[in-house]
Design a protein around this motif. Sequence first.
Motif, short mmCIF file in Angstrom:
data_model
loop_
_atom_site.label_atom_id
_atom_site.label_comp_id
_atom_site.label_asym_id
_atom_site.label_seq_id
_atom_site.Cartn_x
_atom_site.Cartn_y
_atom_site.Cartn_z
N ILE A 118 -7.90 -9.76 -4.15
CA ILE A 118 -7.16 -8.90 -5.08
C ILE A 118 -7.79 -7.50 -5.00
O ILE A 118 -9.02 -7.36 -5.08
N ASP A 119 -6.97 -6.49 -4.86
CA ASP A 119 -7.46 -5.10 -4.81
C ASP A 119 -7.76 -4.66 -6.25
O ASP A 119 -6.85 -4.33 -7.01
N VAL A 129 -5.56 -3.00 -10.13
CA VAL A 129 -5.15 -4.01 -11.13
C VAL A 129 -4.83 -3.37 -12.48
O VAL A 129 -5.40 -2.33 -12.85
N PRO A 180 -2.72 -8.01 -10.62
CA PRO A 180 -2.24 -7.14 -9.53
C PRO A 180 -0.88 -6.55 -9.90
O PRO A 180 -0.13 -7.18 -10.66
#
Lengths: 262, 304
Positions: free
Chosen positions: A42-43, A47, A221
């Motif tokens: 997950i970036d 988020v 996200p």
Amino acid sequence: MKARFWASLACLSGLALVLVSCGKKEETAENAPAGQPAATPIDMSTVGSVSGAVKLEGPAPKPKKINMGADQFCASVHPGGGATEEVVTDASGDLANVIVYVKEGLGNRTFDAPKTPVELDQKGCMYSPHIVTLMAGQTFDVKNADQTTHNIHPVPKNNREWNKSQAPGAPDISDTFAREEVAIPVQCQVHPWMKSYIAVFKHPYFAVTGANGSFDIKNLPPGTYTLEAWHEKFGVSDQTVTIGAKEAKTVTFSFKPATGGD
Amino acid sequence: MQPSYHQAVHRFALFLVACTLLLLIAGALVTSNEAALSVPDWPLSYGTLLPPMVGGIVFEDSHRKIAGAVLLLTLILAIWLWRAEQRRWMRWLGLAAFAAVLGQAILGGLTVLLNLHYGMPVAHACLAQIFFGIVVSIALFTSNWWTADHPRLEDSGSPSVHSLAFLNAGVIFLQVVLGAGFRHKDIPIWPHLVGAGAVLATVTWTGAALRRRFEHSREMRLARILLHSFFGMQFLLGIGALWSRMSTANAPQPLPVTIAFTVAHTVLGALLFACSVAVILVCRRLVPRIREVAARTPEQAALS
């Protein structure tokens, strides 16, 4: 005549063995280590979050009185009797013990279960907390802080059912649930008023409303999600929300006592 | 050959009937207090014979201990019958009673170990009724009344009183199965309500036949009164049990009013079934069946 008798006895014994082994087979299959795929990265720089509150429209039903006279210890902890926790609100109608979670929108992402266990305690012949949330595969520990014996009996539809006893001072009971399920009722048949729920998710995007009815789901996200609010008495309520990069959204759910949802 | 009357065996059988009734009450208390799984292990309770007697454990463990006593008493009766009984089929009936109570104990254990699944609670409840029926039958077969001579009664009606009594017991047993299914949440209430209507019909039909065909028989009158009384009370208790269940549906725990009605309804259901079995046997004892009438000599027929 004798041969028929022994044949019938053998058939009955075989049937009993099959029934018992059926129960055990389920247990073995579920406890086997699953070949879980690696978690989807997950970036964290993009988020967002969704927070909000859950309200009860209209007057809240009064908590029902519990008679704990069946067990002297329980009665001594609650001299005036206990009260149910199925509907807990504050003066503003904020509803506690509601599970809010992402129902749809995460696609094929996978997530690792946290290593830290979740706890379910038995305090004063009541479950604490009333609602437990965890991820599939995450350990949860059942504790007994009471000076009386309890049995813990989760009754899932999609997971393995078990029933274990826990004497005062006994070691914690540790277990996991393999599959997502909202929500699994937990009962104690020694004290039939003791009821709790365990919600199991395959992702970490869930929360339980506190005493002020608020919830906060972080690190989502960007995307469009269906959020669901689940309450043990009032049922479910869904809303769709779109989260942009680093965006914080607010959502309000409301339930009506008479209709069982909004 | 006329079987001899053993007063001690008969009294022991009556004692076993009383103990079995106590066991049925204890079992109904377990279900009504939702205590069946309060003791997760079996055959021991919490790994011991003396578990902590708190909450639901009181009901479940008491049920187990009374069941143990009934198992032992049934074994004694079976051995006693095997040694003292002249009638071969009675010896086998004693063994059948023991096999039933042993099977019932195993079903009880499976009910706990399989967490009330696979229809075990309903099977356990139904075998309890069958066992009670067997024990009541043994008490009747060993009684002085059964072994004494009685004038034979003529059944001029159709269908025969034997068929009616058998149908009546069958419908009552089916109703017991439906009641157990509802109580253990396997089926909705409506089949049990339809069953109540069917039982009302067969009990009324059987009672009317007993009254019309055997008006002067003391035994038939008693059988009819018991059948009607048990059914009447059972019907009212059923309404009470349903009302209490509906009015306390959202209670956090079983309430005394629901427990009292449900236990009474369950136990009286067992008594009604046992009574219907006794009616079959009394008819069998007093009224010759068609093939028996046909087998009589012309002299016997002339004397009747």
